[in-house]
Design a protein around this motif. Sequence first.
Motif, PDB file in Angstrom:
ATOM      1  N   CYS A  54      -0.175   4.403  -9.647  1.00  0.00           N
ATOM      2  CA  CYS A  54       0.481   3.429  -8.401  1.00  0.00           C
ATOM      3  C   CYS A  54      -0.526   2.156  -8.774  1.00  0.00           C
ATOM      4  O   CYS A  54       0.079   1.116  -7.966  1.00  0.00           O
ATOM      5  CB  CYS A  54      -0.066   4.109  -7.073  1.00  0.00           C
ATOM      6  N   THR A  55      -1.821   2.207  -8.722  1.00  0.00           N
ATOM      7  CA  THR A  55      -2.006   0.647  -8.839  1.00  0.00           C
ATOM      8  C   THR A  55      -1.750  -0.395 -10.090  1.00  0.00           C
ATOM      9  O   THR A  55      -2.018  -1.598 -10.159  1.00  0.00           O
ATOM     10  CB  THR A  55      -3.656   0.548  -9.183  1.00  0.00           C
ATOM     11  N   GLU A  56      -1.481   0.708 -11.650  1.00  0.00           N
ATOM     12  CA  GLU A  56      -0.949  -0.051 -12.194  1.00  0.00           C
ATOM     13  C   GLU A  56       0.492  -0.813 -11.796  1.00  0.00           C
ATOM     14  O   GLU A  56       0.715  -1.562 -12.040  1.00  0.00           O
ATOM     15  CB  GLU A  56      -0.888   1.302 -13.561  1.00  0.00           C
ATOM     16  N   VAL A  58      -4.395   2.413  -1.386  1.00  0.00           N
ATOM     17  CA  VAL A  58      -4.074   4.161  -1.644  1.00  0.00           C
ATOM     18  C   VAL A  58      -4.585   4.608  -1.014  1.00  0.00           C
ATOM     19  O   VAL A  58      -6.385   4.022  -0.393  1.00  0.00           O
ATOM     20  CB  VAL A  58      -4.385   4.383  -3.387  1.00  0.00           C
ATOM     21  N   SER A  59      -4.101   4.682  -0.065  1.00  0.00           N
ATOM     22  CA  SER A  59      -4.316   6.044   0.953  1.00  0.00           C
ATOM     23  C   SER A  59      -4.457   7.376   0.767  1.00  0.00           C
ATOM     24  O   SER A  59      -2.949   7.956   0.562  1.00  0.00           O
ATOM     25  CB  SER A  59      -4.312   5.735   2.648  1.00  0.00           C
ATOM     26  N   LEU A  60      -5.116   8.743   1.014  1.00  0.00           N
ATOM     27  CA  LEU A  60      -4.959   9.435   0.637  1.00  0.00           C
ATOM     28  C   LEU A  60      -4.542  10.047   2.362  1.00  0.00           C
ATOM     29  O   LEU A  60      -6.011  10.204   3.042  1.00  0.00           O
ATOM     30  CB  LEU A  60      -5.933  10.610   0.419  1.00  0.00           C
ATOM     31  N   GLU A  87       1.078  -1.117  -0.253  1.00  0.00           N
ATOM     32  CA  GLU A  87      -0.258   0.028  -0.356  1.00  0.00           C
ATOM     33  C   GLU A  87       0.773   0.978   0.085  1.00  0.00           C
ATOM     34  O   GLU A  87       1.771   1.289   0.561  1.00  0.00           O
ATOM     35  CB  GLU A  87      -1.157  -0.353   1.126  1.00  0.00           C
ATOM     36  N   VAL A  88       0.315   2.374  -0.759  1.00  0.00           N
ATOM     37  CA  VAL A  88       0.750   3.919  -0.745  1.00  0.00           C
ATOM     38  C   VAL A  88      -0.115   4.718  -0.150  1.00  0.00           C
ATOM     39  O   VAL A  88      -1.103   4.723   0.073  1.00  0.00           O
ATOM     40  CB  VAL A  88       1.392   3.778  -1.880  1.00  0.00           C
ATOM     41  N   ASN A  89       1.324   5.694   0.881  1.00  0.00           N
ATOM     42  CA  ASN A  89      -0.190   6.974   1.380  1.00  0.00           C
ATOM     43  C   ASN A  89       0.332   8.179   0.270  1.00  0.00           C
ATOM     44  O   ASN A  89       1.472   8.210   0.033  1.00  0.00           O
ATOM     45  CB  ASN A  89       0.537   6.993   2.604  1.00  0.00           C
TER      46      ASN A  89
END
Length: 181
Positions: free
Chosen positions: A162-164, A170-172, A141-143
């Motif tokens: 990011c998903t690619e 994915v978090s904002l 995961e990514v922030n």
Amino acid sequence: MRHESRRMKRMARSHKRKKTSGMNLTSLMDVFTILVFFLLTNTSSNEALEPPKVITLPDSVVETKPRETVTLMVTNEEILVESNSVVATSEVLESEEIIIEAIKQAMIAEMGKAIGVAQASAEAEAEEAGTEGEVQPEPPEVNILADRGIPFSLLKKVMSSCTEAGYTKVSLAVIQKASQG
């Protein structure tokens, strides 16, 4: 007289014993124990991401705290992955592509860290639950820390990249406000 001299000898002996005894460290150890406890509790409580001064995060009433993951920052000038500049924001806005190759490649390069963090998190949860055996790690995961004035079309391109790259969560990042309830 004889009685007095015995008394003087006894006092002299007890006075010698007091001088040979070492320093009492109990009070000092208590102070150090309190200091160590204070430092341990305060360093572990800083779990929130600290946004840089160039980014103003939006407000939210979210209840859960962010986990330690790969961090992607979107400022008005540039996009950074783990504090390394990847591409200029204006270049991404002008691009017709939905998936930005520079962001995708930078995120793939950080995949090792993301998988390691996800694996450690899954093992900690399994240990806490008391289950043993093969632990399935959570997907990487990514922030994303983005200024509240960034257009959504830019964020959409960043999230798609990011998903690619394989990041399914994915978090904002937002600023936590007091809950309404």
